[in-house]
Scaffold this active site. Structure first.
Site: not given
Length: 1005
Positions: A222, A253, A343, A419
């Site tokens: 990430d 994130h 998404n 996520s």
């Protein structure tokens, strides 16, 4: 000998060279790439070098690979300075590697790559793609967290198309419509009402038993994490794989993902607080990453023996081969990978890679009411189409809306997205791994056994299909019970196909089986917990439960090897002809035996029997007029080609990548047709592979591929002589617009240009040419109504040729192609006509059938068209005398769209350069053949005025250029060469005659 080269002969030879040169100047080479030469008016970066990944078949030190390339590639003259090895200074540098990154001068790419790929230990050479995150988190845009996608106003941002980090707080998403003027006090109140996600899964029950994720190595790929973050008790290692000098998370994130997995903060608890966190920073602050960064990081994860890896990203490119194959290698090394499916919901066919790979645990999102979140991507997988059928994905779903996790500074925040759901499952996996003693973990746990544990323990959600939820919502405690008693075995997922279980088994439960239909394909996944490699002991077998089961004709396709940990078993299901009047259910099971080599310490192979239970509904064969055949074969999607969106008003996603299948983005149309009593089948092979006598209408929607000559002949005969109805929904195609849509990708250092328009109109025009019908190159937009019904025409094309006697409908639309009036103009968009025994209806836009970009559906129009083509029911408005063509439409000012000549279309086509053959998705009796009805000619049909005076119809019904894009220029070149040789020979004969005359004249003197 030297006397042959007289001035006259030299002149003829020069003429030959000039002829060839003129031809080549006027007909430049057809570049076999997506990179056309940009016009001078266009600004373009000065490109001197591209980065390429050189993959080797052996792991060695990077310095050894560098020396090997330098010693071999520099043998090519003048190229020693045309490329250079790029040193990668990261934690993986101390380990052997199987790839290198080199920078190559643009003008030397072909020669150097060709040389590299001839070397013994070089596997291949590919462009180093860059990953740009897109739509990672769902929700609304806020001032604080900008939703950054790969495309902004139709333009691509730097980086490869991947999921974006939108960072939208879940509370803002939920409350925005209700409390637009309220302050963050509402958010705090809403936050206090949210339960801990860990408590929803009963994680505290395992904590009380002493299972907290201890000694589990958890890799998080990430944006990094702070070393001293107060929420984590065991940050074991932080590594940076980017070109930035930082290990910290400046975006938030990576910290949030890690918090969902392992936070110990009481306000936002993680599942496995004692897990060892290994933070791999693979994304920059600009949210960009390169394939080479991932490859190095994956290699490091393999070398350091990670147990679990979370990758909360995804994108539509499942053909980044170095990336995909490295994921296989990673899971083959017994690392359990968990990844978000994306998404891009609520649309079907939007699974992201790598979550769509069978060896990866793909996770979808649900809300607290156990409804599939609107943002969660849906299956099926699209790797297999248009010439097959996709697999069931996601594997499982988990809570992914309004989830609390760690903020990058201190405290907690709430986010939504797949996520978020992905680390929820990764945390569950960490907790389950810690249940098994360390000494036994590698013996029992692997990507297949963990997936078996999750899918077998999952809770099936009501009201959702398997392509939305997979096995269902993760059930931690049930999976814990399964894992405690787990024995290595192989299983099939899904293990039941029950036509009575609707909507879970949609679309299968939506339409029963019947004799004479195209085979129904069901693609299952083999999960082999016995070993990383496995084999089928023999062909699968169908074991009917009753005598009626013998009416089922079933065939199987499967791989030779099951690797890594997974494989596929595809069922091709037909009802035998003797079952044409049968009505009822057929039940039974499919059994297949799988074995794997013995594990360490064992002496015999491991064996397992996999069982798939079937309960199928069967009805008598429907009448012809109620049967529709949907052409899937001529669809092309992204990847591998740049297929542009069908609606040019959609700027957030410029690619057509949802599969264009009845069960993906055309699923609403499929459901509507079933509700209207139609039976809809899929044709995944050429048009020669179906019997027209069985179908009322062939439905062709938004097609991008070319057509075999035999297909054009057969369809013409099917319509005119055999009464087949034909419905065609086209789309925009404009050569100038296609060129204007190209963009320069600064990461691959190449130009991307669309392969075709929204549809391949030049190919459609060839197909429709025998009927005197053609689409033009307008791009039309506007609303229209036909009596009481209306729809939106979104980037559709116009009809420029239509036969006498047909009915043609015109409406005032804006043309955005830039090749006509800027004000509204009347344009023909809908036509219906009788042709011999058959009937045809054409319409210039497909967006009104496509669930992905639909503004207003035109199902009402499709119904009227099918009434006409299948049953000869004529709507009084569509067939009003005022719309009847007294003369054929053939406007000279409407130039027919032409094909692009600057790319090798065979790279993307199932037709160009391919053999016409009926595949495994056609009727069993034509598998491996060319199909039906290939002995027909190309008749000129009564009832259709082909307007023989027009240039359009003076040509053949089809022409060679479309089927052989590149060889045609060599044919012309040969003609020019022959002409030159003939001219040279003629001049030589004239010269010989003159010499004889001189001899005769001299002898008479």
């Amino acid at each position: 000998m030297t006397k042959i080269f007289t001035p006259k002969f030299n002149f003829s030879f020069i003429f030959l060279l000039i002829s060839i040169s003129i031809y080549r100047f006027n007909n430049p080479p057809h570049y076999q790439t997506l990179i056309p030469t940009p016009s001078l008016q266009q600004q373009q970066p000065v490109v001197t070098r591209k980065n390429y990944i050189v993959r080797f078949i052996q792991y060695k030190k990077a310095e050894d690979h560098k020396t090997y390339l330098e010693q071999n590639a520099n043998e090519i003259p003048n190229v020693s300075c045309s490329w250079e090895w790029i040193d990668r200074n990261n934690p993986a540098s101390k380990f052997p590697t199987d790839f290198g990154v080199v920078a190559i001068d643009s003008d030397s790419v072909d020669s150097i790559v060709k040389k590299f790929e001839t070397l013994d230990i070089v596997k291949d050479v590919r462009v180093d793609s860059s990953y740009q995150l897109r739509n990672l988190l769902g929700g609304r845009k806020t001032k604080r967290y900008e939703r950054i996608g790969a495309f902004v106003d139709g333009r691509k941002r730097p980086g490869k198309i991947f999921t974006s980090m939108s960072f939208t707080d879940g509370e803002d998403f939920v409350a925005a419509a209700i409390t637009a003027n309220q302050t963050t006090d509402w958010n705090r109140q809403l936050l206090s009402q949210k339960p801990q996600v860990t408590s929803l899964f009963g994680a505290d029950a395992l904590w009380s038993k002493g299972y907290t994720g201890a000694n589990v190595k958890m890799a998080i790929f990430d944006t990094g994490i702070r070393s001293d973050h107060p929420h984590f008790r065991n940050i074991k290692e932080r590594t940076n794989w980017t070109n930035e000098k930082s290990l910290n998370d400046h975006i938030g994130h990576g910290t949030f993902v890690a918090g969902v997995i392992a936070s110990e903060n009481e306000e936002c608890l993680g599942f496995a607080p004692d897990a060892e966190i290994y933070a791999f920073r693979v994304f920059t602050d600009a949210q960009v990453s390169y394939t080479s960064w991932f490859l190095d990081a994956f290699n490091y994860a393999i070398a350091t023996n990670m147990d679990v890896l979370n990758l909360s990203i995804g994108g539509p490119d499942n053909m980044d081969i170095p990336f995909v194959e490295k994921v296989w290698e990673l899971t083959a090394s017994n690392i359990i990978m968990v990844s978000a499916i994306g998404n891009d919901g609520p649309y079907f066919g939007t699974l992201n890679n790598p979550a769509d790979q069978s060896d990866v645990i793909g996770v979808g999102g649900i809300d607290y009411s156990s409804n599939i979140a609107s943002f969660s991507s849906r299956g099926m997988s699209t790797w297999e189409i248009p010439h097959g059928y996709g697999r069931v994905k996601p594997d499982v779903v988990a809570y992914g809306k309004d989830i609390r996790g760690s903020a990058k500074g201190t405290g907690c925040k709430t986010l939504s997205g797949t996520s978020v759901a992905s680390p929820v499952v990764a945390g569950v996996v960490c907790l389950l791994v810690s249940v098994i003693p360390e000494s036994d973990r590698k013996k029992i746990l692997n990507p297949a056994s963990m997936k078996q544990t999750l899918v077998e323990g999952a809770v099936k959600l009501s009201g959702h299909s398997m392509y939305e939820q997979g096995a269902g919502r993760v059930n931690l405690l049930e999976s814990y019970e399964i894992l405690k008693n787990y024995k290595p075995r192989a299983t099939i997922f899904p293990n039941v196909l029950d036509y009575t279980d609707c909507p879970y088994t949609w679309p299968f439960c939506q339409q029963p089986l019947y004799a004479g239909a195209m085979p129904v394909l069901f693609n299952t996944t083999i999960l082999n917990g016995m070993g990383v490699i496995g084999y089928f002991s023999g062909p699968p077998s169908w074991i009917p439960a009753t005598e009626q089961g013998n009416l089922l004709d079933i065939r199987f396709t499967y791989p030779d090897v099951i690797w890594p940990w997974t494989g596929y078993l595809a069922l091709h299901i037909q009802i035998k002809e003797e079952g044409s009047h049968f009505s009822g259910e057929i039940s039974g099971k499919v059994a297949v035996h799988v074995y794997s080599p013995p594990a360490t310490g064992e002496t015999t192979n491991r064996h397992s029997t996999c069982v798939l239970h079937l309960n199928l509904k069967v009805v008598p064969t429907p009448v012809r007029s109620k049967r529709i055949l949907f052409d899937q074969f001529h669809n092309i999607k992204y990847p591998p080609g740049y297929l542009p969106r069908d609606s040019l008003s959609v700027h957030k996603d410029i690619l057509d990548w949802h599969g264009d299948h009845l069960h993906t983005n055309f699923h609403s149309m499929f459901d509507m047709l079933r509700e209207e009593g139609y039976f809809v089948e899929t044709l995944g092979s050429p048009l020669t592979c179906f019997d027209a006598d069985n179908y009322g209408t062939l439905l062709m929607v938004d097609l991008e591929d070319e057509y075999f000559e035999e297909e054009i002949r057969k369809l013409s005969d099917d319509v005119v002589s055999r009464g087949l109805g034909l419905v065609v929904f086209g789309d925009w195609y404009n050569a100038d617009k296609i060129v204007n849509m190209r963009f320069f990708d600064d990461n691959t250092r190449s130009w991307w240009t669309p392969v075709t328009g929204g549809a391949n109109v030049p190919a459609l025009n060839e197909l429709l040419r025998p009927f005197g019908i053609a689409f033009g190159d307008r791009i039309l937009n506007g609303n229209f109504r036909i009596e009481y019904d209306g729809s939106r025409y979104a980037s559709g094309s116009n009809i420029v040729k239509f036969p006498k006697g047909g009915y043609l409908h015109r409406f005032p639309f804006f043309n955005t192609a830039g090749n006509g009036p800027t004000d509204k103009e009347d344009a023909a968009i809908l036509g219906v006509v009788e042709v011999g025994k058959g009937r045809i209806a054409v319409y210039g836009d497909s967006n009104c059938l496509d669930s992905s970009h639909m503004v207003d559906d035109c199902f009402w129009l499709l119904q009227k068209m099918l009434d006409f083509t299948s049953e000869n029911i004529k709507d009084p408005v569509l067939f009003s005398k005022s719309f009847k063509q007294k003369q054929p439409l053939d406007h000279d000012e409407n130039r027919l769209p032409s094909r692009r000549t600057d790319l090798n279309f065979s790279m993307y086509s199932g037709v160009i350069g391919k053999e016409l053959v009926c595949g495994n998705d056609s009727r069993f009796d034509v598998w491996g053949t060319k199909g039906y009805g290939l002995d027909v000619g190309l008749p000129r049909h009564q009832g259709v005025d082909l307007n023989p005076t027009s240039d359009f119809n003076r040509t053949r019904g089809f022409y060679l250029k479309s089927l052989v894009v590149f060889p045609s220029r060599w044919i012309v070149l040969c003609v020019v060469a022959v002409f030159g040789v003939f001219l040279a020979a003629s001049l030589w004969r004239v010269r010989q005659k003159r010499r004889r005359r001189r001899k005769i004249s001299g002898s008479t003197k």
